[in-house]
Scaffold this active site. Structure first.
Site, PDB file in Angstrom:
ATOM      1  N   SER A 138       0.778  -1.224  -0.010  1.00 61.25           N
ATOM      2  CA  SER A 138      -0.042  -0.028  -0.038  1.00 61.25           C
ATOM      3  C   SER A 138       0.706   1.272  -0.107  1.00 61.25           C
ATOM      4  O   SER A 138       0.278   2.469  -0.040  1.00 61.25           O
ATOM      5  CB  SER A 138      -0.826   0.114   1.189  1.00 61.25           C
ATOM      6  OG  SER A 138      -2.056  -0.957   0.839  1.00 61.25           O
ATOM      7  N   LYS A 141       0.332   3.886  -2.620  1.00 58.13           N
ATOM      8  CA  LYS A 141      -1.093   4.923  -2.422  1.00 58.13           C
ATOM      9  C   LYS A 141      -0.119   6.157  -2.401  1.00 58.13           C
ATOM     10  O   LYS A 141      -0.830   7.028  -2.614  1.00 58.13           O
ATOM     11  CB  LYS A 141      -1.688   4.628  -1.269  1.00 58.13           C
ATOM     12  CG  LYS A 141      -2.670   3.309  -1.414  1.00 58.13           C
ATOM     13  CD  LYS A 141      -3.546   3.057  -0.320  1.00 58.13           C
ATOM     14  CE  LYS A 141      -4.556   2.019  -0.472  1.00 58.13           C
ATOM     15  NZ  LYS A 141      -3.898   0.707  -0.293  1.00 58.13           N
ATOM     16  N   SER A 334      -5.828   3.275   4.382  1.00 60.59           N
ATOM     17  CA  SER A 334      -5.423   2.495   3.382  1.00 60.59           C
ATOM     18  C   SER A 334      -6.474   1.669   2.584  1.00 60.59           C
ATOM     19  O   SER A 334      -6.437   0.625   2.413  1.00 60.59           O
ATOM     20  CB  SER A 334      -4.437   1.495   3.825  1.00 60.59           C
ATOM     21  OG  SER A 334      -3.427   0.817   3.041  1.00 60.59           O
TER      22      SER A 334
END
Length: 500
Positions: A138, A141, A334
């Site tokens: 993640s 991101k 997230s």
């Protein structure tokens, strides 16, 4: 870092007190940092906070966090931050490397790469295979957040519209990219649920009554804004079934969740139709109160025949929270669905298709504009769920440095979204032991977690007042092993420097 000493005249701790002393000290530390949640920020962060006010009765999962106070400074009511001095000493690379290499030891298989840079100058203070591309999880991101803020702008809002169809009494619910819709009335102080379908339905009925519409109403859905496959073939079917992500549509309730208070479990597989059915129910209630009726069912506008275009008459619309607030939420929680949506909206704003390919191209284009070398980077999605993503620690640290530098003011909106160690978001339950006490309340970083992948990228002001950016990535790790602790200890080393 100076050692703590006992106060004069104090005797040695004994019995239960001695055994529990480390935990007590940690608890007191976190409590002190939480009021008002001390965290250091750079001089470029001066100015009002980008977050909206939080309603007194707003659930915590809807709130936008306020600006946190700096290390050794205070935060005033306007969100202003005390400046740091550029003359603060930097960690010595040799001493820093000795501490980090000792800390970044894996439990079981795999290994960690890492990069630490001085945020002001960009000088590399620690490089452990920092150019080697790895699965970032993640941490991907961060790239998406930067691309969205630069392409869309932090103040941009997405509109969900009810437009008049070709036949009398036809109402076309048209998705405009807001996947944080609420089923009820709009909640102005919220991010999730900022725009409510009940409010949209009530405004639609008022417009129809004002237009002297008396025929039974029919509801259609236009979700044509996104193109290409709704599910990325690079995603594991098991992850989709578990609710890590779902087919992408340009409108959804609760970031494609059945329950706004739940962030786990299966998601709707047709989030757009789920939202349309909620709108239908609200429209039926509002229409009945005005003496109108609604024909049963919701029809989907056939592809290529969308009626919600620029020439269609808008009956009513509701607008989302700002892009800056949504980026804050996606970093803090997230959320894969929200990140993928933001990537598609950035692609459309950049003149590309609202597809996965468009989103990936938009993100890579922004990295190029930020002069972050991305020739080795491979992107299969923009949320980090795909194992085919390949990003280096240097590239991630570069994005964090761009966010903290203040050179591009649009990126400042991402600052509040970084989880705070031991306090907020995906770091809220970490940094709670003696080994990571130095980082509690000070480290701000985006987490990344897949089965054999861990990552942590963020920033911290060290004990000498120097702003550092960092990225640590572990691949091939033993699942379930205590490798998160190694990352947290490494970031805590940075918070405690010194290191000379």
């Amino acid at each position: 870092m100076k050692r703590r000493t006992s106060r004069p005249g104090a005797g040695p701790a004994t019995g239960p007190l001695r055994r529990n002393l480390p935990l007590l000290l940690q608890t007191l530390l976190v409590a002190a940092l939480a009021l008002p949640a001390g965290v250091a920020l750079a001089p470029a962060f001066l100015g009002p906070a980008s977050s909206a006010a939080t309603g007194e009765n707003t659930p915590t999962w809807q709130q936008v966090p306020g600006t946190l106070a700096p290390r050794g400074g205070t935060a005033d009511g306007s969100g202003g931050i005390g400046p740091l001095t550029a003359a603060a000493p930097r960690p010595a690379p040799g001493d820093l490397a000795a501490q980090l290499n000792e800390t970044l030891k894996t439990d079981g298989a795999g290994d960690f790469t890492g990069m630490v840079q001085d945020a002001l100058t960009g000088d590399v203070l620690f490089d452990r295979s920092g150019d080697a591309v790895r699965v970032p999880a993640s941490n991907m991101k961060l790239l998406t957040a930067a691309a969205a803020l630069r392409t869309l702008g932090p103040e941009r809002r997405f509109s969900t519209r009810a437009v008049a169809g070709g036949a009398p009494g036809t109402v076309v619910l048209t998705g405009g990219g807001d996947v944080l819709l609420g089923a009820g009335e709009s909640v102005p102080d919220a991010v999730l649920g900022h725009a409510g379908l009940a409010t949209l339905a009530q405004s639609t009925v008022r417009a129809l009554v004002a237009g002297n519409v008396t025929v039974p109403l029919t509801v259609q859905l236009d979700d044509s804004l996104f193109t290409g496959p709704a599910l990325n073939p690079a995603w594991s079917p098991e992850d989709v079934a578990a609710g890590e992500v779902a087919p992408l549509f340009p409108l959804a309730l609760n970031s494609a969740r059945f329950d706004p208070a739940s962030t786990t479990g299966p998601r709707p597989q047709d989030a757009a139709m789920t939202a349309a059915e909620a709108f239908y129910a609200q429209l039926s209630t509002a229409a009945a109160a005005a003496g109108l009726s609604v024909a049963p069912g919701v029809g989907r506008v056939p592809a290529g025949n969308a009626e919600g275009d620029a020439e269609a008459r808008v009956l009513a619309e509701v607008q989302s929270a700002t892009v800056g607030q949504q980026v804050d939420l996606l970093l803090r929680t997230s959320d894969n669905y929200l990140a993928e949506t933001m990537g598609r909206m950035a692609a459309i704003a950049a003149g590309k298709t609202g597809s996965n390919d468009g989103a990936v191209a938009a993100v890579l284009e922004q990295l190029d504009d930020l002069e972050i070398p991305a020739g080795t980077l491979r992107a299969a999605d923009v949320s980090g769920l795909a194992l085919d993503n390949q990003v280096s620690a240097r590239q991630l640290a570069g994005v964090v440095r761009a966010i903290t530098s203040g050179t591009d003011t649009r990126l400042r909106a991402a600052l509040a979204g970084f989880p705070v160690a031991g306090l907020t978001g995906t770091l809220g339950d970490r940094y709670v032991d003696a080994a990571t006490a130095r980082g509690a309340g000070l480290v701000r970083a985006k987490t990344g977690t897949l089965n054999t992948v861990l990552a942590l990228s963020g920033y911290v002001v060290d004990a000498d007042g120097r702003l550092l950016v960092f990225s640590f990535i572990g691949n091939g790790l033993t699942p379930g092993a205590a490798n998160k602790a190694a990352l947290d200890r490494a970031a805590s080393v940075l918070a405690g420097c010194g290191c000379r």
